[in-house]
Design a protein around this motif. Sequence first.
Motif, short mmCIF file in Angstrom:
data_model
loop_
_atom_site.label_atom_id
_atom_site.label_comp_id
_atom_site.label_asym_id
_atom_site.label_seq_id
_atom_site.Cartn_x
_atom_site.Cartn_y
_atom_site.Cartn_z
N ALA A 159 -0.74 8.56 11.37
CA ALA A 159 -2.10 8.57 11.87
C ALA A 159 -3.11 8.87 10.76
CB ALA A 159 -2.24 9.62 12.96
N PRO A 160 -4.22 8.19 10.81
CA PRO A 160 -5.28 8.53 9.86
C PRO A 160 -5.97 9.81 10.31
CG PRO A 160 -6.01 6.78 11.33
CD PRO A 160 -4.59 7.10 11.70
N ASN A 161 -5.30 10.93 10.03
CA ASN A 161 -5.80 12.21 10.52
C ASN A 161 -7.16 12.57 9.95
OD1 ASN A 161 -3.43 13.42 12.12
ND2 ASN A 161 -2.50 12.65 10.25
N GLY A 162 -7.34 12.20 8.70
CA GLY A 162 -8.61 12.54 8.08
C GLY A 162 -9.72 11.66 8.62
N SER A 163 -10.89 12.23 8.73
CA SER A 163 -12.02 11.46 9.24
C SER A 163 -12.35 10.30 8.29
CB SER A 163 -13.24 12.36 9.40
OG SER A 163 -13.52 12.99 8.17
N ASP A 164 -11.89 10.41 7.04
CA ASP A 164 -12.15 9.35 6.08
C ASP A 164 -11.09 8.27 6.13
OD1 ASP A 164 -10.08 10.82 5.13
OD2 ASP A 164 -11.03 11.39 3.24
N GLY A 165 -10.10 8.43 7.03
CA GLY A 165 -9.07 7.42 7.14
C GLY A 165 -7.98 7.53 6.09
N ASN A 166 -8.02 8.56 5.30
CA ASN A 166 -7.01 8.73 4.26
C ASN A 166 -5.74 9.34 4.83
OD1 ASN A 166 -8.84 7.76 2.52
ND2 ASN A 166 -9.26 9.69 1.48
N THR A 167 -4.69 9.30 4.03
CA THR A 167 -3.46 9.98 4.40
C THR A 167 -3.75 11.43 4.72
OG1 THR A 167 -2.29 8.57 2.88
CG2 THR A 167 -1.16 10.56 3.56
N GLN A 184 0.83 -1.21 0.00
CA GLN A 184 0.00 0.00 0.00
C GLN A 184 0.86 1.25 0.00
OE1 GLN A 184 -3.48 -0.07 -0.33
NE2 GLN A 184 -2.90 2.00 -0.97
N PHE A 185 1.96 1.19 0.73
CA PHE A 185 2.86 2.34 0.75
C PHE A 185 3.39 2.62 -0.66
CE2 PHE A 185 7.14 4.04 0.66
CZ PHE A 185 6.93 5.25 1.30
N ILE A 186 3.80 1.56 -1.35
CA ILE A 186 4.35 1.73 -2.71
C ILE A 186 3.28 2.28 -3.65
CG2 ILE A 186 5.26 0.47 -4.70
CD1 ILE A 186 6.66 -1.41 -2.65
N ALA A 187 2.07 1.76 -3.52
CA ALA A 187 0.98 2.26 -4.38
C ALA A 187 0.68 3.73 -4.08
CB ALA A 187 -0.28 1.42 -4.18
N ASN A 188 0.72 4.09 -2.80
CA ASN A 188 0.51 5.50 -2.45
C ASN A 188 1.58 6.38 -3.07
OD1 ASN A 188 -1.60 4.66 -0.85
ND2 ASN A 188 -0.67 5.25 1.11
N GLY A 248 -5.21 12.27 -3.56
CA GLY A 248 -5.86 12.65 -2.32
C GLY A 248 -6.56 11.50 -1.63
N ASN A 249 -6.72 10.39 -2.31
CA ASN A 249 -7.40 9.23 -1.73
C ASN A 249 -6.44 8.23 -1.10
OD1 ASN A 249 -9.80 10.25 -2.73
ND2 ASN A 249 -9.70 9.06 -4.61
N ALA A 250 -5.14 8.51 -1.13
CA ALA A 250 -4.17 7.55 -0.60
C ALA A 250 -4.48 7.23 0.86
CB ALA A 250 -2.77 8.11 -0.74
N PRO A 251 -4.69 5.96 1.17
CA PRO A 251 -5.00 5.61 2.56
C PRO A 251 -3.76 5.70 3.45
CG PRO A 251 -4.88 3.63 1.22
CD PRO A 251 -4.71 4.79 0.27
N ALA A 252 -3.98 6.01 4.70
CA ALA A 252 -2.87 6.06 5.65
C ALA A 252 -2.26 4.67 5.78
CB ALA A 252 -3.37 6.53 7.01
#
Length: 381
Positions: free
Chosen positions: A289-297, A218-222, A274-278
Amino acid sequence: MSNDQSSTRKTRPFSSTKPSPLDTRGSTFGRRTFMKRLGLAGAAALPAGGLLMSRMGARAAGGTPRLSPGDVAILKFLAAAEILETDLWQQYTELALGNLPFLKALQQLDGDMPTYVNQNARDEFSHQNFINQYLVSKGHKAVNLEAFRNLPSSQATGSKGGKRLTNLLNLTVDTSWFNRYRFPGNPDFGDSFAQIVDLVNVPVIPNSNLPLGSDAIQFIANAAGFHFATIEQGGSSLYASFAPKVNSPEVSRIVASIGGTEIMHFLLWEDKAGNAPAVPGLFPQLPVAPNGSDGNTFFPGDGTDPSQPDFTNQIMPAPCKFISTSLPLCSVIRPTLTANAGAKAAVAGLTASGLFNGQSSGFFDKLAELAEEADEATRDE
Ligand SMILES: [Fe+2]
Ligand SMILES: [Fe+2]
């Protein structure tokens, strides 16, 4: 554009910082400068009628209108840039379509990501193929970088193997474009912008088979998701830098029309990044931390930090300084001046990113020569 993921997620964009100093290895002092001097001397010696004829457009054998040396130089650099783009997008496509963990991880950004990657690769191939064939149609040699195809491929499933022109295994990805396109500053006025995510010496494709759903893939994809936009914003600025230099209306049409698709690519990737997940813990380069309420980066200004401007869903280019500070702000591609967006700046930025790690001095010499000649092009030669 349909996709479950993206329809429920916030989306936000980015941009790149200062270009690094140009790699001057093997810098060629001006074969082109020399040619230009010769050209000027020739023009001065021409009688008025001859000069008029030359400005009306000399014709090559077969009646084909001849391109100016500057137009040829611009097209040749663009052909080289598009060949390199094709090479990197081809690598992305092989893994986005053929490596299930990478495919699934990209789909966390948007369910259509693998298809979009494939389309971007298709477009780049068409760009380099068209520009080279256009050069040939005007009596010039096509640009060929095959002598420099010496870099290794990813060892992961999906990779078709063989040798490559670009290296996607250890990149430093400039993500300052996010901020560049959100504020009224403009690198052409000396403004610089902070990175949105620090991606230093990271792979943007897997080099081995990583577990499905793992933090590693996931990190690489982000990181890839950010790099997609980094590449395409650079292309957008590069084409815009050449627009004021072109002589032939047809070459102007080519620059505007292909440059426009680079912008279309950039906007898509800006949105999807902007959709990259944490990614928890494993990779300190991305916020934990998933700072966004949507759990995204976490992105600056994603609406979760009241001290930051809210950029939620702001993907269009905010108006910025352009031409003169005495004129109103304008929503434009930025930068577009040769020093910041031209061929040499592009080569410097790509070299600094690590995209050419492992390439030979001959490769850098070739790029430097093409870049210098393209940047020196002027209208009305
Ligand atoms: Fe392209
Ligand atoms: Fe592109």
